[in-house]
Structure formats: C-alpha cells, structure tokens
Design a protein around this motif. Sequence first.
Motif, PDB file in Angstrom:
ATOM      1  N   UNK A 139      44.339  41.730  33.835  1.00 25.04           N
ATOM      2  CA  UNK A 139      44.678  42.630  32.733  1.00 25.04           C
ATOM      3  C   UNK A 139      44.380  44.088  33.069  1.00 25.04           C
ATOM      4  N   UNK A 140      43.189  44.352  33.581  1.00 28.03           N
ATOM      5  CA  UNK A 140      42.788  45.737  33.845  1.00 28.03           C
ATOM      6  C   UNK A 140      43.709  46.400  34.862  1.00 28.03           C
ATOM      7  N   UNK A 141      44.091  45.640  35.887  1.00 24.76           N
ATOM      8  CA  UNK A 141      44.951  46.206  36.935  1.00 24.76           C
ATOM      9  C   UNK A 141      46.348  46.509  36.401  1.00 24.76           C
ATOM     10  N   UNK A 142      46.914  45.581  35.641  1.00 28.07           N
ATOM     11  CA  UNK A 142      48.271  45.791  35.119  1.00 28.07           C
ATOM     12  C   UNK A 142      48.280  46.947  34.121  1.00 28.07           C
ATOM     13  N   UNK A 143      47.284  47.010  33.285  1.00 32.90           N
ATOM     14  CA  UNK A 143      47.215  48.111  32.316  1.00 32.90           C
ATOM     15  C   UNK A 143      47.072  49.452  33.034  1.00 32.90           C
ATOM     16  N   UNK A 144      46.221  49.480  34.076  1.00 30.20           N
ATOM     17  CA  UNK A 144      46.056  50.710  34.847  1.00 30.20           C
ATOM     18  C   UNK A 144      47.380  51.127  35.475  1.00 30.20           C
ATOM     19  N   UNK A 145      48.107  50.174  36.051  1.00 27.54           N
ATOM     20  CA  UNK A 145      49.387  50.502  36.678  1.00 27.54           C
ATOM     21  C   UNK A 145      50.371  51.066  35.654  1.00 27.54           C
ATOM     22  N   UNK A 146      50.432  50.432  34.489  1.00 24.43           N
ATOM     23  CA  UNK A 146      51.362  50.902  33.461  1.00 24.43           C
ATOM     24  C   UNK A 146      51.005  52.309  32.995  1.00 24.43           C
ATOM     25  N   UNK A 147      49.743  52.533  32.682  1.00 21.70           N
ATOM     26  CA  UNK A 147      49.342  53.842  32.171  1.00 21.70           C
ATOM     27  C   UNK A 147      49.474  54.930  33.229  1.00 21.70           C
ATOM     28  N   UNK A 148      49.215  54.592  34.489  1.00 29.69           N
ATOM     29  CA  UNK A 148      49.305  55.579  35.563  1.00 29.69           C
ATOM     30  C   UNK A 148      50.749  55.996  35.812  1.00 29.69           C
ATOM     31  N   UNK A 149      51.653  55.040  35.753  1.00 25.82           N
ATOM     32  CA  UNK A 149      53.050  55.313  36.094  1.00 25.82           C
ATOM     33  C   UNK A 149      53.917  55.666  34.889  1.00 25.82           C
ATOM     34  N   UNK A 150      53.423  55.478  33.671  1.00 23.76           N
ATOM     35  CA  UNK A 150      54.237  55.742  32.488  1.00 23.76           C
ATOM     36  C   UNK A 150      54.772  57.179  32.436  1.00 23.76           C
ATOM     37  N   UNK A 151      53.972  58.204  32.800  1.00 24.70           N
ATOM     38  CA  UNK A 151      54.525  59.567  32.776  1.00 24.70           C
ATOM     39  C   UNK A 151      55.709  59.763  33.723  1.00 24.70           C
ATOM     40  N   UNK A 152      55.848  58.908  34.710  1.00 26.24           N
ATOM     41  CA  UNK A 152      56.938  59.037  35.677  1.00 26.24           C
ATOM     42  C   UNK A 152      58.244  58.445  35.158  1.00 26.24           C
ATOM     43  N   UNK A 165      54.474  34.799  31.040  1.00 29.96           N
ATOM     44  CA  UNK A 165      54.213  33.442  30.551  1.00 29.96           C
ATOM     45  C   UNK A 165      52.975  32.815  31.162  1.00 29.96           C
ATOM     46  N   UNK A 166      52.365  33.474  32.145  1.00 31.49           N
ATOM     47  CA  UNK A 166      51.294  32.849  32.920  1.00 31.49           C
ATOM     48  C   UNK A 166      49.944  33.168  32.282  1.00 31.49           C
ATOM     49  N   UNK A 167      49.244  32.122  31.871  1.00 29.31           N
ATOM     50  CA  UNK A 167      47.962  32.280  31.191  1.00 29.31           C
ATOM     51  C   UNK A 167      46.789  31.762  32.007  1.00 29.31           C
ATOM     52  N   UNK A 168      47.051  31.221  33.206  1.00 28.79           N
ATOM     53  CA  UNK A 168      45.957  30.571  33.925  1.00 28.79           C
ATOM     54  C   UNK A 168      45.054  31.585  34.615  1.00 28.79           C
ATOM     55  N   UNK A 169      43.963  31.074  35.142  1.00 24.55           N
ATOM     56  CA  UNK A 169      42.907  31.839  35.825  1.00 24.55           C
ATOM     57  C   UNK A 169      42.717  33.172  35.128  1.00 24.55           C
ATOM     58  N   UNK A 170      42.769  34.289  35.877  1.00 28.27           N
ATOM     59  CA  UNK A 170      42.506  35.584  35.252  1.00 28.27           C
ATOM     60  C   UNK A 170      43.771  36.430  35.113  1.00 28.27           C
ATOM     61  N   UNK A 171      44.940  35.787  35.123  1.00 25.70           N
ATOM     62  CA  UNK A 171      46.181  36.534  34.883  1.00 25.70           C
ATOM     63  C   UNK A 171      46.107  37.195  33.508  1.00 25.70           C
ATOM     64  N   UNK A 172      46.474  38.471  33.448  1.00 23.60           N
ATOM     65  CA  UNK A 172      46.370  39.185  32.186  1.00 23.60           C
ATOM     66  C   UNK A 172      47.627  39.917  31.779  1.00 23.60           C
ATOM     67  N   UNK A 173      48.757  39.673  32.492  1.00 20.99           N
ATOM     68  CA  UNK A 173      50.004  40.343  32.124  1.00 20.99           C
ATOM     69  C   UNK A 173      50.391  39.973  30.697  1.00 20.99           C
ATOM     70  N   UNK A 174      50.221  38.706  30.346  1.00 13.79           N
ATOM     71  CA  UNK A 174      50.588  38.250  28.999  1.00 13.79           C
ATOM     72  C   UNK A 174      49.831  39.021  27.924  1.00 13.79           C
ATOM     73  N   UNK A 175      48.574  39.306  28.195  1.00 10.15           N
ATOM     74  CA  UNK A 175      47.749  40.000  27.200  1.00 10.15           C
ATOM     75  C   UNK A 175      48.235  41.436  27.004  1.00 10.15           C
TER      76      UNK A 175
END
Length: 668
Positions: A139-152, A165-175
Amino acid sequence: MALFNPLDHPICFSRPLRVASTASARFWMEHIPFGMFLVDVLRPRVLVELGTFSGVSFCAFCQAVKELGAGTRCYAVDTWKGDPHNGYYGPEVLSDLKSHHDPLYGGFSRLIQSTFDEAVSHFADGSIDLLHIDGFHVYEAVRHDFETWLPKVSDRGVVLFHDINVHEIDFGVWKLWEELKQRYPHFEAMWGQGLGVLAVGKQQPDLLGSLCNSSDGELTAVRDFFRQLGLRLELARERDELTVRLQERSDVIGSFKQSVPMRFFYVWTREGLGGVARRAIGKLSAIRRQLSFGRHRRSGRANRRMNVRPIAFYLPQFHPIPENDSWWGEGFTEWTNVSRSTPLFSGHYQPHVPAELGFYDLRLAEMRQAQADLAREYGIYGFCYYSYWFNGKRLLSRPFDEVLASGKPDFPFCLCWANENWTRVWNGLEKDILIEQSYSEEDDRQHIRWLANAFRDKRYIKVGDRPLFLVYRASSIPDPVKTTSIWRDEARKLGFKELYLCRVESFAQEREPPACLGFDASVEFQPDWSSLPTLTKPLRRGRVWQRLIRSGLLSKAYQQNDVYSYKHVANLMRHRDEPPYKRFPCVTPGWDNTPRRKHGAIVLRGSTPKLYQRWLEATLARFEPYGPGEDLVFINAWNEWGEGNHLEPDKRWGRAYLEATRRALCGK
C-alpha cells in the motif's frame, strides 16, 4: 452508457507480439485487449509505465500505438532487478525485453532503467496522458508512486492500477483503489487480477466518460466481452506452447527415420546382427523417452514406467515470520522444534538431523530448486504445498509466492488448504487460539479468486483440465456444499471450466462420502491415527508395563505418548478395505511428532526404508486410476521434519527413503 461497438476499435482483436513466459507476467495477458482499446480511445501523447518486468503490458501498449499510428511517446521505467513480490533476477530479463522491444518500437519508445523517484524529474508537469502503475504492490509504495507522479498527469490523463483484485500477503493496491475511486470517475476491469482505470483529468473522451459513469448492470456486457478476449489470448498462448512441443516430437521422429538406416548398416558391418539388435532396442527405448508427452516433462527412470503421479505433501514452515516470532519466540521455524528434540526411550530415533540439504531457509530460491531437483530425480511428480488462509490473511506464504512469481522451480504443484485454528496445542493448550479460522460467503469468493492466480500457472497440477485443490478439514466448514458451490461458480466466472476438489481424510470426522460435502474425491492421510486405536494397541501398555514404569525400569514416554509399531501399522493399512467412493491412497515413511508435543504425541517406531518400500509397493499394486488424470498417489511427506515423516535425506538414512520410493515406482 454511450453505445460501445467493438468494430469501431478493431485494435482490441489484435494478437500481441509479446506473450508471457512466467507466471507473474501472464497475469497481464488477460487485460491486453482492454489495454489496447484504451490506447485507441485515449490516443495519448505520452504514455508511461512504472514497473515493466518482462514487458508484456508495455509491449502491448507499444504495439497498439504502432498499429494505430497514434504518434504516442512511450516510456517504461523499471530497475529490472526485481522486488519481493516478483522475486529478484539478473540482467537477462532486460536484455530479453530489449531484443524484442528495440527493433519494433525503438523509434518512439524508450526503456529507462531507473527507480521511479529518480525518473520522475525527467517528465514535465501535466505531460502524461496515460500512466500505468504496476511496481511494488504494498500500500505505502503504490500510494507513494501515485502521489509522486500525479502532478505529471495531464488534464486529459488516466491512471491504470494493476492487481486491484489481489488481497493476499501484503498487496495493497486494492486498498488504495478503494480510497481513490471515491474521489475520481473510474472503471473496474474485475476479471483476473483486476485493472483499475482512474480518470484523473477533467477532459475525457465521451466513451471513457460513459464507462466511468455507468452502473455495473450496464457494464456487464462490456466486461464480459473483454474478459472473453483476454481468455482467448491465454488459450492461444497455451495452444502455441503445445504446438511447439508437438513439433519437437515430430523433429525427433524425423531425425530417427533419417539416421537409422545408415547407422544400423554401419553397426552391422562391424558387430553383426546381434549388434544391430542391441542398438535397435537401445534406440527405441531412447525415442520412447523423448516422445513421452505430458503437461510436465517426466524425468528419472522411475516415472518412465509408472502409471501414477506421486505427490508429496510439502510444509513451508522453514523461514521466520512475525507471527511465529510473537507466538513462539524470535527466529522460530520448524527447525527450532527439530533441533531441540531428544530420545524419550531406548531405541527412539531423535533428533532427525538433515543431511545434504542442511537446516535450510525456504526464502532461498536455490534451496527450493534443490528440493525440486531431488524430488524429480527419485520419481516424485509434484509437491502439494500447505496453504494457510485465514479470512484473507495468509501465513507462511513467502516460499510459495516466490515459486509462483518467479516461475521456478519448473516443477508441478498443487495446494492444500490447512484450515485449522492455530493454537498452543504443542504446549497442551489447544483452547489457547493464536489465530482462528472463520468462514463466510464473501471469504469463499475472495479465497477462490486468490487461488485462481495459482490455478492459471502452467505447473499447477490438474485432473484433466480441472485444477486440483485439497481441503485438510472439510467437515470444519459450516456448509461445505455451499462453499464448494461458490468456489465452482466463481471459478467458471474466472475462466475455468471446472475444479477438482478433494477432501483430506485427516480425522475421524472426515469419513463421509466426499460427494455429500460437494467434493469430487477424498485423499487418504497417513498415518490414519483416528483408526489406530480400533485396529491395534500402543506398545507397552497394560498393568505389567505400568509397574515397570513406576519402578523406574521403563520410560514414562510410553504412557505419556502413543507408540505404535510402524511395521504393524503399515501392514494393517496395506490390507484394509477400500471405501465405496473415490479415494486417492497415501503412504508415509514414518511419524514421530514428539519434537512438537511435550506429551500426547504419536510415534511409529521402527520405520525402515525397506518397510516403507513394501507399503508403497502394495499401495501401487492395489490402486487403479479412476479415470483420465485420476492417477494420484500421495506421500506424507516431503519435509515434515517436526513430525518425523520426510523423504528428504537425514544423517541416519541418507537418501535411502528416496531410493526406496524410486524402486517401488519402478516395480523393482
């Protein structure tokens, strides 16, 4: 919604020039038609992908740009070193991608070997029309990527998120996706791993705006259309793989036909007819081996003769996890139990000390490869990994996740859901629950959607074309008929024709015909400890032995644990009646769970490779496959060191149990 006519976007019917070669890369195959469609609808000026790996998705975007003449500038950003989800790899992945990408798309596309944060400064604000985020999935990595690149991202920009759709282990894209879709118009491609389309720019084409603002009911036909196109691509990929294999076999036959006459004439002139006969027999044996055809290459002398597929249960608890650190002490693994074991009575074989593989750590890819190589050498067809799913939370998952993501080792596997509460039963505190199993309809659906990721892997063991899935304690499921029905329905929606579900006969409660619970068959579990008390008695029980114990002449272990004769138990199991339903047989090289339990353990005393071989031989002689693909025989286990049942070599026996396995399979 606005009328969607696929004929207005023929690009979505294009066949991708670059296809997946690993399990993790194949997860994007089913979204390629929709991805190409997006390029057509958006006609982006600049397209950026964060996280490219082998380039299946990026090359599909580039192919669409080229075929459409869209004039898009494309950029792929990746370190090409890997991450904990995809596994780590060397320069060969980027090199292979360049060999495909550069000649076809080098005029308008660039591969940037860099971290995402380092690359962002090379793009002007508001310049990117299509941004695909598919990097590290926590989750933290995907959110960081989105916020960093959003101005572009431009005022007509769209951001894609894979794996929603992936909820296993520590995948956080869904969140993150659940948060973002509350703020932006969006479309969800819910098949497969899931692809989220986020319309962050205010200026969007009418068709995309309609997709993002229509109800789920209105979008059903659109989703089904693209899901079926994606499934077509995956089936075409499998067809091409089979075609290549068939051609390889044809080449072998052609070579044989061309070379045989002159070669045998040469032998005849020097060795006579006897030499020709000997060489002919040898050549025919070799050609038969090369022409043996199956979903997985069978190897080793054992598998060449057998008509069964031996599958060994596989324990993944040989690496530390935070939960075990908390519950059992820092650094706990199965080796902790094994190493502190001691003999409890005269002749008691403990501890079991590993030989050539050592006290391994399953986080090491080379160790998992060594296990597979050893198993293959001695005739084991595949591993059945225990899977620990607790209402969406998975434990001990890293070894299997890395096997799945990396595509290595290339060795067949299936899964068994070990659906038990985790308790302190090892300390005699069974009611002290560490993590509890809970069941619900939503969890059934979530579980099978995750399992589908494994089922799609070419290495996954199937019965015909039906993925094989085992449940350790089916009777613990509140409504197993309903659960299995949900699994089958969801699997069909995900593109599978059907599942092959097996109930493990692990306890006395698991004796009902499997069809009554919604399962296709049962799997015998050995030792069948629930039957032992009715068939035989533990050793050294009774008044005389109790007196000897009280006088200090005999170890108390015989009273505190149930100790049986391995020879006697094996003989009983070899001759017991077959049930009136499908049950795949199982044998075990031994059992001794005293390393795990202070008291109340079960010990099969006196196991030897010779006795184990006799049991396996008798089991194979009795077993007749029920039908095509229903040729499974289970061995408990490959590496249950804490329970004293392992085929892996130990200091006392070396490879003797593996040798016994191969001899039994060969009929020797």
